[in-house]
Design a protein around this motif. Structure first.
Motif, short mmCIF file in Angstrom:
data_model
loop_
_atom_site.label_atom_id
_atom_site.label_comp_id
_atom_site.label_asym_id
_atom_site.label_seq_id
_atom_site.Cartn_x
_atom_site.Cartn_y
_atom_site.Cartn_z
N GLU A 194 0.83 -1.21 0.00
CA GLU A 194 0.00 0.00 0.00
C GLU A 194 0.86 1.26 0.00
OE1 GLU A 194 -3.50 0.26 0.12
OE2 GLU A 194 -3.52 -1.88 -0.31
N CYS A 195 2.06 1.15 0.58
CA CYS A 195 2.94 2.31 0.67
C CYS A 195 4.39 1.85 0.54
CB CYS A 195 2.71 3.05 1.99
SG CYS A 195 3.10 2.05 3.43
N ILE A 196 5.30 2.78 0.44
CA ILE A 196 6.72 2.47 0.24
C ILE A 196 7.25 1.57 1.34
CG2 ILE A 196 9.04 3.53 0.32
CD1 ILE A 196 7.82 3.68 -2.41
N ALA A 197 6.79 1.71 2.53
CA ALA A 197 7.27 0.87 3.64
C ALA A 197 6.99 -0.61 3.39
CB ALA A 197 6.62 1.32 4.95
N GLU A 198 6.00 -0.92 2.55
CA GLU A 198 5.64 -2.30 2.23
C GLU A 198 6.00 -2.69 0.80
OE1 GLU A 198 1.43 -2.20 2.79
OE2 GLU A 198 1.57 -1.97 4.96
N CYS A 199 6.77 -1.87 0.12
CA CYS A 199 7.04 -2.04 -1.31
C CYS A 199 8.10 -3.11 -1.57
CB CYS A 199 7.49 -0.71 -1.90
SG CYS A 199 7.85 -0.79 -3.66
N LYS A 200 7.74 -4.14 -2.33
CA LYS A 200 8.66 -5.23 -2.66
C LYS A 200 9.80 -4.74 -3.55
CE LYS A 200 6.57 -9.62 -2.05
NZ LYS A 200 7.53 -10.27 -1.19
N VAL A 201 9.55 -3.78 -4.41
CA VAL A 201 10.59 -3.25 -5.28
C VAL A 201 11.70 -2.64 -4.43
CG1 VAL A 201 11.16 -1.55 -7.05
CG2 VAL A 201 9.00 -2.83 -7.20
N ILE A 202 11.32 -1.76 -3.51
CA ILE A 202 12.30 -1.10 -2.64
C ILE A 202 12.99 -2.13 -1.75
CG2 ILE A 202 12.61 0.58 -0.78
CD1 ILE A 202 11.99 1.83 -3.55
N GLU A 203 12.23 -3.07 -1.22
CA GLU A 203 12.79 -4.12 -0.36
C GLU A 203 13.81 -4.97 -1.12
OE1 GLU A 203 11.06 -8.18 1.61
OE2 GLU A 203 9.81 -6.39 1.78
N SER A 204 13.47 -5.36 -2.33
CA SER A 204 14.37 -6.19 -3.14
C SER A 204 15.64 -5.44 -3.51
CB SER A 204 13.66 -6.66 -4.41
OG SER A 204 12.61 -7.52 -4.09
N LEU A 205 15.52 -4.17 -3.85
CA LEU A 205 16.69 -3.39 -4.22
C LEU A 205 17.60 -3.13 -3.01
CD1 LEU A 205 15.11 -0.87 -6.72
CD2 LEU A 205 16.63 -2.79 -7.25
N ALA A 206 17.02 -3.07 -1.83
CA ALA A 206 17.79 -2.80 -0.62
C ALA A 206 18.57 -4.02 -0.14
CB ALA A 206 16.87 -2.30 0.49
N ASP A 207 18.13 -5.23 -0.52
CA ASP A 207 18.77 -6.45 -0.03
C ASP A 207 18.90 -7.45 -1.16
OD1 ASP A 207 19.60 -8.74 1.26
OD2 ASP A 207 17.94 -8.79 2.69
N HIS A 208 20.13 -7.65 -1.63
CA HIS A 208 20.38 -8.58 -2.73
C HIS A 208 19.94 -10.00 -2.38
CE1 HIS A 208 22.10 -10.55 -6.12
NE2 HIS A 208 23.03 -9.65 -6.38
N GLY A 209 19.82 -10.31 -1.11
CA GLY A 209 19.39 -11.62 -0.67
C GLY A 209 17.98 -11.97 -1.13
N HIS A 210 17.20 -10.99 -1.49
CA HIS A 210 15.84 -11.24 -2.00
C HIS A 210 15.84 -11.67 -3.47
CE1 HIS A 210 13.68 -9.82 1.52
NE2 HIS A 210 14.52 -8.80 1.58
N CYS A 211 16.97 -11.55 -4.13
CA CYS A 211 17.05 -11.89 -5.56
C CYS A 211 17.22 -13.39 -5.73
CB CYS A 211 18.21 -11.16 -6.21
SG CYS A 211 18.00 -9.37 -6.24
N MET A 212 16.67 -13.91 -6.81
CA MET A 212 16.77 -15.34 -7.12
C MET A 212 18.06 -15.67 -7.85
SD MET A 212 12.87 -16.21 -8.24
CE MET A 212 13.22 -17.94 -8.47
N HIS A 213 18.61 -14.71 -8.59
CA HIS A 213 19.79 -14.97 -9.42
C HIS A 213 20.87 -13.94 -9.15
CE1 HIS A 213 17.31 -17.64 -11.85
NE2 HIS A 213 16.42 -16.67 -11.97
N GLU A 214 22.11 -14.33 -9.46
CA GLU A 214 23.22 -13.38 -9.44
C GLU A 214 23.13 -12.54 -10.72
OE1 GLU A 214 26.29 -11.45 -7.87
OE2 GLU A 214 25.32 -13.15 -6.88
N HIS A 215 23.34 -11.27 -10.61
CA HIS A 215 23.32 -10.39 -11.78
C HIS A 215 24.28 -9.25 -11.62
CE1 HIS A 215 19.74 -9.57 -9.23
NE2 HIS A 215 20.27 -8.38 -9.18
#
Length: 136
Positions: free
Chosen positions: A115-136
């Protein structure tokens, strides 16, 4: 005889690029008119067209220099050209594979239900590479 402007228009290669290709030896330095204007022959146009086509296919300038050296020696076996092409094809396939992994990762990140940036998966994923499935 073609001027540099005519060569540019005919080949689709910009004038500064033609000058650069002359400077690095991909095409021969042009003969000059009495007025010091560059003059090119049809062979120069053919060579420039070869270079442009190779660049359009993504070959590096070093590979193009090597291909031109092979082309200039008509008795040379074509294995060298095939080796350059095979290496380039491998590189293209590798880039495609990396781009497909990147596409998959971006697609996965793009389905944010927050609903807001605090819950945003995009921001969360960019902040922590551990959320990524692949190395890039």
């Amino acid at each position: 005889m073609l001027t540099i402007g005519e060569l540019s228009k005919t080949s689709g290669v910009k004038v500064p690029t033609i000058r650069y290709y002359e400077q690095i030896g991909l095409i021969a330095a042009a003969d000059r008119s009495e007025g010091n204007q560059r003059r090119y022959e049809n062979d120069d146009l053919k060579r420039l067209t070869f270079v442009k086509h190779a660049r359009d296919l993504g070959f590096s300038l070093d590979d193009i220099k090597s291909l031109l050296a092979l082309k200039d020696d008509e008795k040379c076996p074509c294995k060298g050209a095939d080796d350059i092409l095979t290496r380039h094809l491998f590189d293209v396939r590798d880039r495609i594979s990396r781009l497909q992994r990147l596409e998959s990762e971006l697609e996965r990140m793009s389905h944010c239900q927050g609903e807001c940036i605090a819950e945003c998966k995009v921001i969360e994923s960019l902040a922590d590479h551990g959320h990524c499935m692949h190395e890039h």
